[in-house]
Design a protein around this motif. Structure first.
Motif, PDB file in Angstrom:
ATOM      1  N   ALA A   1       0.832  -1.209   0.000  1.00  0.00           N
ATOM      2  CA  ALA A   1       0.000   0.000   0.000  1.00  0.00           C
ATOM      3  C   ALA A   1       0.864   1.255   0.000  1.00  0.00           C
ATOM      4  O   ALA A   1       0.567   2.226  -0.711  1.00  0.00           O
ATOM      5  CB  ALA A   1      -0.924  -0.005   1.214  1.00  0.00           C
ATOM      6  N   ALA A   2       1.936   1.247   0.785  1.00  0.00           N
ATOM      7  CA  ALA A   2       2.840   2.403   0.824  1.00  0.00           C
ATOM      8  C   ALA A   2       3.453   2.650  -0.548  1.00  0.00           C
ATOM      9  O   ALA A   2       3.524   3.792  -1.022  1.00  0.00           O
ATOM     10  CB  ALA A   2       3.934   2.174   1.870  1.00  0.00           C
ATOM     11  N   MET A   3       3.883   1.580  -1.211  1.00  0.00           N
ATOM     12  CA  MET A   3       4.481   1.716  -2.536  1.00  0.00           C
ATOM     13  C   MET A   3       3.481   2.271  -3.545  1.00  0.00           C
ATOM     14  O   MET A   3       3.820   3.110  -4.388  1.00  0.00           O
ATOM     15  CB  MET A   3       5.002   0.359  -3.013  1.00  0.00           C
ATOM     16  CG  MET A   3       6.107  -0.225  -2.158  1.00  0.00           C
ATOM     17  SD  MET A   3       6.514  -1.921  -2.624  1.00  0.00           S
ATOM     18  CE  MET A   3       7.226  -1.674  -4.246  1.00  0.00           C
ATOM     19  N   GLN A   4       2.250   1.805  -3.467  1.00  0.00           N
ATOM     20  CA  GLN A   4       1.244   2.219  -4.443  1.00  0.00           C
ATOM     21  C   GLN A   4       0.788   3.655  -4.239  1.00  0.00           C
ATOM     22  O   GLN A   4       0.198   4.252  -5.142  1.00  0.00           O
ATOM     23  CB  GLN A   4       0.061   1.252  -4.390  1.00  0.00           C
ATOM     24  CG  GLN A   4       0.417  -0.139  -4.912  1.00  0.00           C
ATOM     25  CD  GLN A   4      -0.697  -1.156  -4.753  1.00  0.00           C
ATOM     26  OE1 GLN A   4      -1.537  -1.042  -3.860  1.00  0.00           O
ATOM     27  NE2 GLN A   4      -0.715  -2.166  -5.616  1.00  0.00           N
ATOM     28  N   LEU A   5       1.071   4.232  -3.081  1.00  0.00           N
ATOM     29  CA  LEU A   5       0.748   5.638  -2.842  1.00  0.00           C
ATOM     30  C   LEU A   5       1.763   6.580  -3.482  1.00  0.00           C
ATOM     31  O   LEU A   5       1.481   7.759  -3.682  1.00  0.00           O
ATOM     32  CB  LEU A   5       0.696   5.912  -1.335  1.00  0.00           C
ATOM     33  CG  LEU A   5      -0.504   5.332  -0.579  1.00  0.00           C
ATOM     34  CD1 LEU A   5      -0.269   5.416   0.923  1.00  0.00           C
ATOM     35  CD2 LEU A   5      -1.784   6.066  -0.961  1.00  0.00           C
ATOM     36  N   GLY A   6       2.952   6.071  -3.802  1.00  0.00           N
ATOM     37  CA  GLY A   6       4.006   6.917  -4.343  1.00  0.00           C
ATOM     38  C   GLY A   6       3.744   7.317  -5.783  1.00  0.00           C
ATOM     39  O   GLY A   6       3.252   6.523  -6.585  1.00  0.00           O
ATOM     40  N   SER A   7       4.097   8.550  -6.122  1.00  0.00           N
ATOM     41  CA  SER A   7       3.925   9.044  -7.493  1.00  0.00           C
ATOM     42  C   SER A   7       5.253   9.335  -8.171  1.00  0.00           C
ATOM     43  O   SER A   7       5.281   9.805  -9.306  1.00  0.00           O
ATOM     44  CB  SER A   7       3.070  10.320  -7.483  1.00  0.00           C
ATOM     45  OG  SER A   7       3.688  11.335  -6.709  1.00  0.00           O
ATOM     46  N   GLY A   8       6.362   9.067  -7.493  1.00  0.00           N
ATOM     47  CA  GLY A   8       7.670   9.387  -8.040  1.00  0.00           C
ATOM     48  C   GLY A   8       8.077   8.480  -9.178  1.00  0.00           C
ATOM     49  O   GLY A   8       7.510   7.402  -9.395  1.00  0.00           O
ATOM     50  N   LYS A   9       9.090   8.917  -9.902  1.00  0.00           N
ATOM     51  CA  LYS A   9       9.643   8.082 -10.965  1.00  0.00           C
ATOM     52  C   LYS A   9      10.259   6.817 -10.376  1.00  0.00           C
ATOM     53  O   LYS A   9      10.211   5.745 -10.974  1.00  0.00           O
ATOM     54  CB  LYS A   9      10.690   8.872 -11.753  1.00  0.00           C
ATOM     55  CG  LYS A   9      11.103   8.216 -13.051  1.00  0.00           C
ATOM     56  CD  LYS A   9      11.777   9.213 -13.974  1.00  0.00           C
ATOM     57  CE  LYS A   9      11.958   8.623 -15.368  1.00  0.00           C
ATOM     58  NZ  LYS A   9      12.495   9.628 -16.313  1.00  0.00           N
ATOM     59  N   PHE A  10      10.824   6.953  -9.176  1.00  0.00           N
ATOM     60  CA  PHE A  10      11.352   5.809  -8.441  1.00  0.00           C
ATOM     61  C   PHE A  10      10.641   5.718  -7.094  1.00  0.00           C
ATOM     62  O   PHE A  10      10.316   6.734  -6.474  1.00  0.00           O
ATOM     63  CB  PHE A  10      12.862   5.942  -8.221  1.00  0.00           C
ATOM     64  CG  PHE A  10      13.682   5.705  -9.457  1.00  0.00           C
ATOM     65  CD1 PHE A  10      14.068   4.421  -9.823  1.00  0.00           C
ATOM     66  CD2 PHE A  10      14.061   6.761 -10.262  1.00  0.00           C
ATOM     67  CE1 PHE A  10      14.815   4.197 -10.966  1.00  0.00           C
ATOM     68  CE2 PHE A  10      14.809   6.553 -11.407  1.00  0.00           C
ATOM     69  CZ  PHE A  10      15.190   5.264 -11.764  1.00  0.00           C
ATOM     70  N   ILE A  11      10.425   4.483  -6.658  1.00  0.00           N
ATOM     71  CA  ILE A  11       9.772   4.204  -5.384  1.00  0.00           C
ATOM     72  C   ILE A  11      10.796   3.540  -4.471  1.00  0.00           C
ATOM     73  O   ILE A  11      11.298   2.453  -4.781  1.00  0.00           O
ATOM     74  CB  ILE A  11       8.563   3.262  -5.567  1.00  0.00           C
ATOM     75  CG1 ILE A  11       7.558   3.843  -6.563  1.00  0.00           C
ATOM     76  CG2 ILE A  11       7.919   2.959  -4.219  1.00  0.00           C
ATOM     77  CD1 ILE A  11       6.870   5.091  -6.096  1.00  0.00           C
ATOM     78  N   LYS A  12      11.103   4.195  -3.359  1.00  0.00           N
ATOM     79  CA  LYS A  12      12.034   3.612  -2.393  1.00  0.00           C
ATOM     80  C   LYS A  12      11.295   3.218  -1.129  1.00  0.00           C
ATOM     81  O   LYS A  12      10.625   4.042  -0.510  1.00  0.00           O
ATOM     82  CB  LYS A  12      13.142   4.596  -2.020  1.00  0.00           C
ATOM     83  CG  LYS A  12      14.189   3.929  -1.146  1.00  0.00           C
ATOM     84  CD  LYS A  12      15.055   4.893  -0.383  1.00  0.00           C
ATOM     85  CE  LYS A  12      16.034   4.107   0.475  1.00  0.00           C
ATOM     86  NZ  LYS A  12      15.351   3.162   1.401  1.00  0.00           N
ATOM     87  N   LEU A  13      11.413   1.953  -0.754  1.00  0.00           N
ATOM     88  CA  LEU A  13      10.865   1.515   0.523  1.00  0.00           C
ATOM     89  C   LEU A  13      11.813   1.909   1.652  1.00  0.00           C
ATOM     90  O   LEU A  13      13.036   1.899   1.483  1.00  0.00           O
ATOM     91  CB  LEU A  13      10.661   0.002   0.526  1.00  0.00           C
ATOM     92  CG  LEU A  13       9.400  -0.509  -0.176  1.00  0.00           C
ATOM     93  CD1 LEU A  13       9.448  -2.023  -0.332  1.00  0.00           C
ATOM     94  CD2 LEU A  13       8.148  -0.089   0.586  1.00  0.00           C
ATOM     95  N   GLN A  14      11.240   2.240   2.792  1.00  0.00           N
ATOM     96  CA  GLN A  14      12.039   2.633   3.950  1.00  0.00           C
ATOM     97  C   GLN A  14      11.393   2.080   5.206  1.00  0.00           C
ATOM     98  O   GLN A  14      10.243   2.413   5.525  1.00  0.00           O
ATOM     99  CB  GLN A  14      12.133   4.166   4.045  1.00  0.00           C
ATOM    100  CG  GLN A  14      13.022   4.675   5.159  1.00  0.00           C
ATOM    101  CD  GLN A  14      14.504   4.521   4.835  1.00  0.00           C
ATOM    102  OE1 GLN A  14      14.880   4.278   3.686  1.00  0.00           O
ATOM    103  NE2 GLN A  14      15.350   4.657   5.842  1.00  0.00           N
TER     104      GLN A  14
END
Length: 495
Positions: free
Chosen positions: A276-289
């Motif tokens: 869910a956190a990843m799918q909220l991101g709109s960036g060109k790259f998605i970084k998990l933290q």
């Protein structure tokens, strides 16, 4: 410490760091209000005028020069409230910086002088050209350039070039096209700046649950380095926490518009919250933290630089085991598995290119495996085999206990089932078999020993049965079983 100014002068400064080379022949007015950090070069002549103690009672430094700045001859800084050069700023010859509004240095002692209310901040990695002037209440954005002979009266956004008198934007970095674009009008600049907010270069996505203190430290480790950087957005996905997580997140939201906080109405489980956190991101790259993993100071800008340079890579993996700074470009699943092994399950090391991430047909296929993020990595490599390994000790860790999970079900069944899914789809059988053995003796069995000893927490139910199921046909099966029995004696007849 390497410096040319006298020890007596150094002792008067508000602070003075290490490895500095500050040439003699400059002027320090009110040195007790001047702070010089580490690895700074400053060529004489220069004038640093840090306000006047007769104007107010504040004792904080009003001129601050951060790590790694390189300053050529002729710099004049006149500060009443604050002039701060962030890390790695480059200053060309004969630059004037003053938060007194358009006042020459010689007029500083006049009591009738007007001055700005907030001062001047020059962002990390910026370059100020020869004979430029920065005057008034101004913020120069991260990675921006002020061309020679320009006069800046107004804020300069991140990652742009300004020129003229008064200075205006002539070039802007566009994260969508990965190009520096020439700008002719304010309308063109506004359009690109809006686009950068809609699709930043990087989304840092933090799944969290009941770790308010850790989340606070995690967010601080980000925003202390890149406050309101419009190439970055930060996402917090709160899995219905019952502690003060919401309060912490909302406090940061009030300070930083590029932070988005979303709270699930109910706890959806750790794996689903990661997705869910990843799918909220709109960036060109998605970084998990991970919420209990904190960025080491001065590491986010280098990460942005790698993303800028390697935008065709589907996966960028941060190898925290090596701090040598090497950037290794590879291709294909076999190469990735050899470079990452079981560490690819560590979410904080993972950066996904969003274009390929969105093309994975069933992103929840292994959602109950504890390692769905591993499935997503190899799914991206199936679509785009180009990858980047960034060797950087980028994080510190709070060491919080993770959710209790079935050890054999995750580290054997989950890990091997996901890898086996990609055999013949880009991952060779030889690479899979090699990793199967390597992970057993280097991760699975040492972890089993630690759990039995009580040093880590996990559920060992059916561990031995899972081992037999996945390894009974391997030539090293008896060797592994012998190690298991030496740790915790087991016999199938006892079950």
């Amino acid at each position: 410490m390497s410096t040319h100014i006298s020890p007596d002068l150094i002792a008067k400064l508000h602070r003075f760091g290490n490895n500095n080379s500050i040439h003699n022949g400059g002027e320090f007015h009110f040195p007790e209000r001047i702070a010089i950090d580490n690895s700074i070069y400053m060529s004489a002549p220069y004038t640093l005028y840090a306000g006047s103690p007769y104007l107010d009672e504040e004792k904080n430094p009003v001129i601050v020069i951060r790590d790694g700045c390189h300053i050529n001859m002729g710099l004049q800084i006149m500060a009443k409230h604050l002039v701060q050069l962030e890390r790695n700023v480059l200053i060309a010859p004969n630059v004037i910086i003053s938060d007194w509004i358009n006042v020459p240095v010689a007029a500083a002692q006049e009591k009738s002088v007007h001055f700005s209310s907030k001062g001047i901040i020059i962002g990390e990695g910026s370059w100020i050209g020869t004979n430029a002037k920065i005057l008034g209440q101004v913020k120069i954005g991260t990675g921006s350039v002020v061309k020679p002979n320009s006069i800046v009266y107004d804020n300069v956004p991140d990652y742009c070039v300004v020129a003229g008198c008064p200075a205006s934007i002539v070039q802007l970095y566009d994260s969508t096209s990965n190009q520096w674009l020439d700008i002719a009008t304010k309308e063109e600049a506004d359009k690109i700046l809006t686009s950068r907010k809609l699709q930043p270069l990087l989304s840092i996505c933090i799944p969290t649950y009941n770790r308010a203190n850790c989340l606070d430290a995690c967010l601080n480790s980000i925003f202390s380095q890149v406050p309101n950087n419009d190439l970055i957005e930060v996402i917090v996905s709160d899995n219905a926490s019952t502690d003060s997580t919401a309060k912490v997140a909302k406090r940061y939201c009030e300070l930083y518009p590029n932070l988005k906080y979303v709270r699930n109405t109910e706890n959806i489980g750790g794996d689903r919250n990661i997705l869910a956190a990843m799918q909220l991101g709109s960036g060109k790259f998605i970084k998990l933290q991970g919420d209990d993993d904190f960025f080491v100071d001065n590491t986010i800008q280098p990460l942005l630089h790698v993303l800028y340079q390697q935008q065709d890579c589907g996966i960028i993996f941060v190898n925290v085991l090596s701090g040598d700074g090497a950037i290794v470009i590879g291709e294909g699943m076999n190469s990735y598995l050899a470079a990452t092994s079981f560490y690819a399950t560590f979410i904080t090391s993972l950066v996904f290119r969003r274009e390929e991430l969105q093309q994975i047909a069933d992103p929840q296929k292994f959602i109950s495996s504890s390692y769905n993020q591993l499935y997503l990595q190899y799914g991206i490599l199936e679509l785009n085999p180009r990858l980047c390994i960034m060797n950087c000790s980028m994080f510190t860790y709070a060491g919080m206990a993770s959710e209790v999970y079935n050890y054999g079900g995750a580290i054997i069944r989950g890990y091997l089932t996901i890898l086996e899914h990609y055999v013949g789809k880009g991952l060779s059988e030889d690479a899979f078999n090699s990793e199967k053995k390597f992970s057993l003796f280097n991760y699975v069995l040492p972890g089993f020993r630690a759990i039995v000893a009580g040093t880590t927490l996990s559920d060992l139910t059916s561990f031995e049965e899972t081992y037999v199921e996945f390894y009974q046909n391997e030539s090293y099966f008896e060797e592994g079983l012998s190690i298991i029995n030496s740790i915790r004696p087991w016999s199938p007849r006892q079950q």
